[in-house]
Design a protein around this motif. Structure first.
Motif, PDB file in Angstrom:
ATOM      1  N   TYR A 191       6.283   5.229   4.590  1.00  0.00           N
ATOM      2  CA  TYR A 191       5.415   4.134   4.116  1.00  0.00           C
ATOM      3  C   TYR A 191       5.573   2.831   4.904  1.00  0.00           C
ATOM      4  N   CYS A 192       5.390   2.924   6.234  1.00  0.00           N
ATOM      5  CA  CYS A 192       5.583   1.747   7.091  1.00  0.00           C
ATOM      6  C   CYS A 192       4.290   1.003   7.386  1.00  0.00           C
ATOM      7  N   GLY A 193       3.141   1.670   7.224  1.00  0.00           N
ATOM      8  CA  GLY A 193       1.870   0.989   7.449  1.00  0.00           C
ATOM      9  C   GLY A 193       1.370   0.996   8.885  1.00  0.00           C
ATOM     10  N   ALA A 194       2.109   1.648   9.795  1.00  0.00           N
ATOM     11  CA  ALA A 194       1.664   1.683  11.197  1.00  0.00           C
ATOM     12  C   ALA A 194       0.292   2.348  11.313  1.00  0.00           C
ATOM     13  N   CYS A 195       0.050   3.365  10.497  1.00  0.00           N
ATOM     14  CA  CYS A 195      -1.232   4.090  10.547  1.00  0.00           C
ATOM     15  C   CYS A 195      -2.401   3.180  10.175  1.00  0.00           C
ATOM     16  N   ILE A 196      -2.130   2.232   9.288  1.00  0.00           N
ATOM     17  CA  ILE A 196      -3.201   1.335   8.839  1.00  0.00           C
ATOM     18  C   ILE A 196      -3.568   0.350   9.956  1.00  0.00           C
ATOM     19  N   ALA A 197      -2.538  -0.064  10.706  1.00  0.00           N
ATOM     20  CA  ALA A 197      -2.756  -1.029  11.789  1.00  0.00           C
ATOM     21  C   ALA A 197      -3.682  -0.478  12.876  1.00  0.00           C
ATOM     22  N   VAL A 198      -3.722   0.847  13.053  1.00  0.00           N
ATOM     23  CA  VAL A 198      -4.530   1.419  14.139  1.00  0.00           C
ATOM     24  C   VAL A 198      -5.848   2.036  13.654  1.00  0.00           C
ATOM     25  N   CYS A 199      -6.133   1.922  12.346  1.00  0.00           N
ATOM     26  CA  CYS A 199      -7.353   2.543  11.818  1.00  0.00           C
ATOM     27  C   CYS A 199      -8.535   1.588  11.892  1.00  0.00           C
ATOM     28  N   LYS A 200      -9.491   1.903  12.779  1.00  0.00           N
ATOM     29  CA  LYS A 200     -10.641   0.996  12.906  1.00  0.00           C
ATOM     30  C   LYS A 200     -11.700   1.267  11.845  1.00  0.00           C
ATOM     31  N   PHE A 201     -11.521   2.320  11.073  1.00  0.00           N
ATOM     32  CA  PHE A 201     -12.492   2.615  10.011  1.00  0.00           C
ATOM     33  C   PHE A 201     -12.029   2.106   8.643  1.00  0.00           C
ATOM     34  N   ASN A 202     -10.887   1.455   8.620  1.00  0.00           N
ATOM     35  CA  ASN A 202     -10.297   0.974   7.353  1.00  0.00           C
ATOM     36  C   ASN A 202     -10.258   2.094   6.316  1.00  0.00           C
ATOM     37  N   ALA A 203      -9.848   3.266   6.783  1.00  0.00           N
ATOM     38  CA  ALA A 203      -9.911   4.451   5.922  1.00  0.00           C
ATOM     39  C   ALA A 203      -8.592   4.740   5.216  1.00  0.00           C
ATOM     40  N   ASN A 204      -7.602   3.876   5.411  1.00  0.00           N
ATOM     41  CA  ASN A 204      -6.325   4.137   4.737  1.00  0.00           C
ATOM     42  C   ASN A 204      -5.771   2.862   4.124  1.00  0.00           C
ATOM     43  N   GLU A 205      -4.869   3.057   3.205  1.00  0.00           N
ATOM     44  CA  GLU A 205      -4.319   1.923   2.467  1.00  0.00           C
ATOM     45  C   GLU A 205      -2.938   2.319   1.968  1.00  0.00           C
ATOM     46  N   LEU A 206      -2.011   1.361   2.006  1.00  0.00           N
ATOM     47  CA  LEU A 206      -0.655   1.626   1.538  1.00  0.00           C
ATOM     48  C   LEU A 206      -0.421   0.841   0.258  1.00  0.00           C
ATOM     49  N   ILE A 207      -0.198   1.569  -0.817  1.00  0.00           N
ATOM     50  CA  ILE A 207       0.089   0.907  -2.090  1.00  0.00           C
ATOM     51  C   ILE A 207       1.540   1.201  -2.415  1.00  0.00           C
ATOM     52  N   GLU A 208       2.351   0.147  -2.184  1.00  0.00           N
ATOM     53  CA  GLU A 208       3.803   0.304  -2.330  1.00  0.00           C
ATOM     54  C   GLU A 208       4.271   1.435  -1.397  1.00  0.00           C
ATOM     55  N   THR A 209       4.668   2.571  -1.921  1.00  0.00           N
ATOM     56  CA  THR A 209       5.131   3.667  -1.056  1.00  0.00           C
ATOM     57  C   THR A 209       4.083   4.772  -0.930  1.00  0.00           C
ATOM     58  N   PHE A 210       2.902   4.512  -1.428  1.00  0.00           N
ATOM     59  CA  PHE A 210       1.889   5.566  -1.561  1.00  0.00           C
ATOM     60  C   PHE A 210       0.726   5.340  -0.592  1.00  0.00           C
ATOM     61  N   LEU A 211       0.634   6.213   0.415  1.00  0.00           N
ATOM     62  CA  LEU A 211      -0.454   6.101   1.390  1.00  0.00           C
ATOM     63  C   LEU A 211      -1.685   6.845   0.885  1.00  0.00           C
ATOM     64  N   MET A 222       1.748 -17.737  -3.551  1.00  0.00           N
ATOM     65  CA  MET A 222       2.076 -16.675  -2.592  1.00  0.00           C
ATOM     66  C   MET A 222       2.057 -15.343  -3.330  1.00  0.00           C
ATOM     67  N   VAL A 223       1.273 -14.391  -2.802  1.00  0.00           N
ATOM     68  CA  VAL A 223       1.210 -13.071  -3.442  1.00  0.00           C
ATOM     69  C   VAL A 223       1.822 -12.025  -2.529  1.00  0.00           C
ATOM     70  N   GLU A 224       2.582 -11.109  -3.125  1.00  0.00           N
ATOM     71  CA  GLU A 224       3.241 -10.037  -2.377  1.00  0.00           C
ATOM     72  C   GLU A 224       2.839  -8.719  -3.026  1.00  0.00           C
ATOM     73  N   LYS A 225       2.364  -7.779  -2.193  1.00  0.00           N
ATOM     74  CA  LYS A 225       1.848  -6.555  -2.807  1.00  0.00           C
ATOM     75  C   LYS A 225       2.954  -5.628  -3.281  1.00  0.00           C
ATOM     76  N   ARG A 226       4.127  -5.760  -2.695  1.00  0.00           N
ATOM     77  CA  ARG A 226       5.222  -4.895  -3.132  1.00  0.00           C
ATOM     78  C   ARG A 226       5.878  -5.449  -4.394  1.00  0.00           C
ATOM     79  N   GLN A 227       6.593  -4.582  -5.091  1.00  0.00           N
ATOM     80  CA  GLN A 227       7.271  -5.061  -6.295  1.00  0.00           C
ATOM     81  C   GLN A 227       8.580  -5.782  -5.973  1.00  0.00           C
ATOM     82  N   GLU A 228       9.101  -5.575  -4.766  1.00  0.00           N
ATOM     83  CA  GLU A 228      10.311  -6.289  -4.361  1.00  0.00           C
ATOM     84  C   GLU A 228      10.063  -6.974  -3.021  1.00  0.00           C
ATOM     85  N   ILE A 229      10.346  -8.258  -2.929  1.00  0.00           N
ATOM     86  CA  ILE A 229      10.259  -8.957  -1.653  1.00  0.00           C
ATOM     87  C   ILE A 229      11.411  -8.488  -0.761  1.00  0.00           C
TER      88      ILE A 229
END
Lengths: 67, 388
Positions: A17-37, B29-36
């Motif tokens: 869940y690092c978000g690198a995939c989101i940085a390279v997606c030009k279609f905005n087709a992915n999203e990281l919610i906490e640890t959930f891609l 300031m808003v942070e999307k994670r539950q822990e900063i």
């Protein structure tokens, strides 16, 4: 909707869940919610930019009929 | 209505929130994670002198101090960058989990509101201000702001929502994996860098000490050049070199190495830190630039609120500030990066070999490059004007 019968899937056992995939997606087709891609198949064009970028090898292209 | 909504509570966001609040602004300031601060996505190395410009040093978030760096060519040739005298530590290895929270607390102390487990999912400009749509635990609502600072990292949404294209190409990002490794042998006074197209195509492997026998051992590879994922390259390296090491933490991340972007502003919006691709294309370091950018964004936000002008045109003052500070280094190091990327291992061996075994002194990209140009004028002729 898949593209040419293919779609991108995430292996949650590998994803860090690092978000690198989101940085390279030009279609905005992915999203990281906490640890959930989340990958939005409607927006995904199966360009594989995310697959090539994932440091953990957690993303793969599969045939759309597989789940 | 808030004067400023800061999205993302990393170093850039907290510094922007702190600076804006210190200037009397009403800040959220808003942070999307539950822990900063967690999960960490960072090798945690930072220049000691530069960090001290922004925050009073507290040992609670310093894991280790180093005196310099050792750099290795593909054939193992070594060059050293270190101050000669003992007691001259030039770098810190941070404990980001604690550091980031400390910065967020400084923002709070200055008067900023903070809210976690909350994502910014929409922006809508109306009558000169902007409505920020927030989502927390299933609940959606809007806050109104004059200015939004997007400090939402490499996967920034704010940039795209505001009309700044922040998508990175496969040659503009480093794909990184890192292990916190315990029970390994190394001299904890140094950071270590290994180069080579075989071991880390388009990037490098690093070791940053976090104490005795424990260190961040990580890799960045460029997806356009890599033949397998970053983790596999790192596994190959640690299997060979740190066989008895125990991995006590796994970290992953993407580092923007695009260099200077044309603009980090749009109407009502400023981007700071990784969201604005402020990380250095050579070192991948981003903390100091993020702190600088956050501070500048806070300052310009205060000016904009005072002048009641939130247009992109006015906010270009922020572009000027960060570009005049570190933008030119991003530009220079992007050119240097492209030069190094064009070299095969034989050339890298020759380059490092020309100075092998020497201590070149000051730990900086500029210093090492000047030494390399002097020793290899023909190889590096085309970039000499950038450094002299």
């Amino acid at each position: 909707m898949s593209k040419n019968g293919k779609r991108v899937v995430v292996d949650r056992y590998k994803c860090a869940y690092c978000g690198a995939c989101i940085a390279v997606c030009k279609f905005n087709a992915n999203e990281l919610i906490e640890t959930f891609l989340i990958i939005d198949d409607e927006k995904c064009n199966v360009c594989k930019a995310c697959v090539k970028t994932c440091p953990m090898g957690a993303l793969a292209v599969i045939e759309a009929c597989e789940s | 209505m808030y004067d400023v909504v800061v999205v993302g509570a990393g170093p850039a966001g907290s510094m922007a929130a702190k600076t804006a609040a210190e200037n009397g602004l009403n800040v959220l300031m808003v942070e999307k994670r539950q822990e900063i601060g967690v999960p960490v996505r960072c090798a945690e190395g930072v220049s000691k002198a530069e960090l001290a410009n922004f925050v009073e040093i507290d040992k609670k978030w310093i894991a280790a101090e180093v005196v310099g760096a050792k750099i290795y060519a593909p054939n193992g040739a070594e060059i050293v960058l270190a101050e000669e005298h003992a007691g001259n530590e030039v770098g810190y290895i941070l404990e980001r989990k604690i550091f980031d929270r400390h910065l967020a607390r400084l923002a709070v102390k200055a008067g900023a509101d903070v809210i976690v487990k909350t994502a910014a999912i929409g922006l809508e400009r109306k009558d000169g201000t902007v409505k920020v749509k927030l989502k927390r635990m299933g609940e959606e609502w809007e806050v109104e702001a004059k200015i939004v600072v997007g400090a939402d990292g490499v996967e920034s949404r704010i940039g795209k929502l505001a009309g700044i294209d922040t998508t990175l190409k496969l040659s503009e990002i480093e794909s990184c994996t890192q292990y916190l490794m315990s029970n390994i042998d190394f001299d904890p006074d140094y950071t270590y860098f290994w180069m080579g197209n075989e071991i880390a195509p388009g990037g490098y492997i690093w070791l940053f000490p976090k104490g005795e026998r424990i260190a961040n051992v990580g890799i960045g590879v460029m997806p356009s050049k890599a033949k397998k994922e970053a983790k596999e390259y790192l596994d190959d390296f640690v299997d060979e070199r740190f066989k008895d090491g125990k991995i006590v933490e796994v970290v992953a991340g993407g580092v923007p190495v695009r260099g200077e972007i044309e603009t980090a502003v749009a109407d009502n919006v400023m981007l700071a830190g990784d969201a604005a691709h402020h990380a250095d294309p050579i070192t991948g370091g981003g903390i100091i630039n993020a702190l600088k950018a956050g501070k500048y964004a806070g300052i310009v936000a205060a000016e904009a609120v005072e002048k009641k002008n939130y247009s992109a045109e006015f906010l270009r003052k922020y572009d000027e500030l960060w570009k005049n500070d570190f933008g030119k280094t991003l530009r220079r190091n992007k050119i240097l990066q492209e030069k190094i990327l064009s070299m095969d291992d034989e050339t890298l061996n020759k380059l490092v070999g020309s100075l092998a075994g020497k201590n070149l002194g000051e730990m900086s990209v500029r210093n090492i490059t000047i030494h390399l140009i002097k020793a290899n004028p023909r190889l590096l002729w085309d970039i000499k004007d950038l450094f002299f």
